[in-house]
Design an enzyme around this catalytic site. Structure first.
Site, PDB file in Angstrom:
ATOM      1  N   GLY A 234       0.792  -1.236   0.000  1.00 24.02           N
ATOM      2  CA  GLY A 234       0.000   0.000   0.000  1.00 24.02           C
ATOM      3  C   GLY A 234       0.817   1.274   0.000  1.00 24.02           C
ATOM      4  O   GLY A 234       0.288   2.355   0.211  1.00 24.02           O
TER       5      GLY A 234
ATOM      6  N   ASP B 137       5.187   2.962 -14.575  1.00 24.83           N
ATOM      7  CA  ASP B 137       5.549   2.012 -13.513  1.00 24.83           C
ATOM      8  C   ASP B 137       6.233   0.757 -14.060  1.00 24.83           C
ATOM      9  O   ASP B 137       7.333   0.401 -13.605  1.00 24.83           O
ATOM     10  CB  ASP B 137       4.321   1.639 -12.671  1.00 24.83           C
ATOM     11  CG  ASP B 137       3.633   2.859 -12.085  1.00 24.83           C
ATOM     12  OD1 ASP B 137       4.228   3.942 -12.112  1.00 24.83           O
ATOM     13  OD2 ASP B 137       2.495   2.728 -11.616  1.00 24.83           O
TER      14      ASP B 137
HETATM   15  C1  GLA Z   1       0.122   5.521 -11.190  1.00 26.60           C
HETATM   16  C2  GLA Z   1       0.087   5.021 -12.624  1.00 26.60           C
HETATM   17  C3  GLA Z   1       1.185   5.666 -13.470  1.00 26.60           C
HETATM   18  C4  GLA Z   1       1.193   7.193 -13.336  1.00 26.60           C
HETATM   19  C5  GLA Z   1       1.124   7.594 -11.861  1.00 26.60           C
HETATM   20  C6  GLA Z   1       0.956   9.080 -11.679  1.00 26.60           C
HETATM   21  O1  GLA Z   1       1.289   5.101 -10.545  1.00 26.60           O
HETATM   22  O2  GLA Z   1       0.229   3.637 -12.662  1.00 26.60           O
HETATM   23  O3  GLA Z   1       1.053   5.284 -14.814  1.00 26.60           O
HETATM   24  O4  GLA Z   1       0.165   7.768 -14.077  1.00 26.60           O
HETATM   25  O5  GLA Z   1       0.066   6.944 -11.165  1.00 26.60           O
HETATM   26  O6  GLA Z   1       2.065   9.734 -12.144  1.00 26.60           O
END
Ligand code: GLA
Length: 385
Positions: free
Chosen positions: A118, A168
């Site tokens: 989390g 990510d």
């Molecule tokens: C989450 C999403 C990413 C990005 C971030 C905000 O982590 O998975 O793709 O958009 O939020 O920057």
């Protein structure tokens, strides 16, 4: 974790696994810009997900999650990922490989990890990237890190219902030790920027909350950006996304967008510019200037993009007033998770004590602290014999 997984795999499935690893990520700056083809500045961290895998010559796949202490079996010729369960990430990845025509067969898989739960370190992206890295090695698919990232992103869209960007999984797949990735989410190419913080370090403060609206709000923000682009195209015919606009266009844009959309567009446009500036400041070693941009990013995410929450605002604002903190902001999608803080190492102990006390007094819950080390991206730890 690695040796536990190896032993437990051998005991459970009576064979020796291939083992893949993929890390979680932090983001220095550049939030909610990736799905507008903008710039982001993430890095891989020392925590991650390990996946052990081996062929089993069976008509079904056997999965085991060490975290959930739960097994799951499915027929690999005919299956449908079920939403909201950890096995979705395995089946979601596999479904895409099958659809692309890659040869697959039955396998056993064991999953373990040490990403704080989390905290917003993108454990689901790390899970998908680790699964993809393991499958590619097992079936000799030669998937490159970009294809693995795209499959991971698509799993999230199709099976988790979050229309996330590429940041990510990309950071998890491409991360490098002691380097952050200045990533252009249009070309999907990055520049590695060495991170040397001297007497400073990066400290995450976990708010230990995740507000329920996070996923739906995320999708709404993305839709709001797309609506702004459509409206703005009448005036700026060459733009494809908000990334194509600059700070100097903001006065004009304000006249063209309804007041509900303008602040959201403004965040994305100004944040892209902040990422570029931040990379330059880091190259020059100007940590103070970098820290100021981090603070501005938080204000923009909180006031204009409206993805913060009282807990994150509290943690960022307290940090701004603490001696030795050069910058602090919410990190990731928002509505909970962590703040990222650039803090003088000698102040960390005092900072933790003070912040935890004040947070507890105001929100009746503890803040927790995570020191991050910028580490390598996904790789095979134990390969095919
Ligand atoms: C989450 C999403 C990413 C990005 C971030 C905000 O982590 O998975 O793709 O958009 O939020 O920057």
């Amino acid at each position: 974790m690695y040796s536990n997984l190896l032993e437990f795999f051998k005991k459970t499935f009576e064979s020796k696994p291939i083992i893949a690893f993929a890390p979680g990520r932090i983001n220095l700056i550049g939030e909610h810009t990736d799905y507008q083809e903008g710039f982001v500045f993430p890095a891989a961290v020392q925590f991650g997900i390990w996946v052990g895998i081996q062929k089993n010559q069976l008509p079904y796949c056997r999965l085991y999650s060490m975290d959930f202490e739960e097994e799951y079996t499915f027929d690999w010729k005919s299956f449908s990922p079920k939403k909201g369960h950890w096995s979705t990430y395995v089946m979601g990845f596999l479904a895409q490989l099958k659809q692309a025509g890659y040869p697959i067969a039955g396998f056993d898989m064991m999953i373990g990890g040490d990403i704080p739960v989390g905290a917003g370190l993108s454990s689901s992206a790390a899970l998908s990237v680790s699964i993809g890295t393991a499958l590619s090695e097992l079936f000799k698919l030669n998937l490159n890190p970009l294809s693995i990232s795209k499959y991971a992103q698509n799993s999230e869209h199709q099976y988790a219902g979050v229309n996330c960007g590429i940041m990510d999984p990309y950071a998890s797949a491409f991360g490098k030790k002691d380097r952050a990735l200045l990533l252009d989410c249009r070309s999907n190419q990055h520049q590695e920027i060495p991170i040397d913080l001297g007497e400073y370090s990066l400290l995450l403060v976990n708010s230990n909350v995740k507000h329920a609206l996070a996923d739906s709000a995320y999708n709404q923000r993305r839709a709001a950006c797309e609506e702004s682009v459509q409206l703005l195209q009448a005036h700026f015919p060459d733009i494809q996304t908000l990334r194509d606009l600059k700070n100097e266009n903001l006065d004009e844009i304000e006249k063209l967008l309804p007041s509900s959309l303008f602040p959201k567009a403004k965040h994305v446009i100004t944040e892209c510019e902040r990422v570029q500036l931040a990379a330059n400041y880091l190259k020059q070693g100007d940590l103070k200037a970098f820290g100021k941009l981090i603070n501005e990013s938080h204000r923009s995410l909180s006031r204009d993009y409206e993805v913060s929450c009282p807990e994150l605002d509290f943690l960022a604002e307290k940090a701004w007033n603490f001696p030795g903190v050069l910058g602090a902001r919410m990190m990731g999608g928002g509505f909970g998770g962590c703040t990222i803080n650039l803090i003088r190492k000698s102040q960390i102990k005092n900072f933790q004590e003070r912040i935890d006390n004040e947070y507890l007094a105001s929100f009746n819950r503890h803040a927790t602290f995570i020191s991050v080390e910028i580490s390598s991206g996904a790789h095979i730890i134990l390969g095919r014999d």
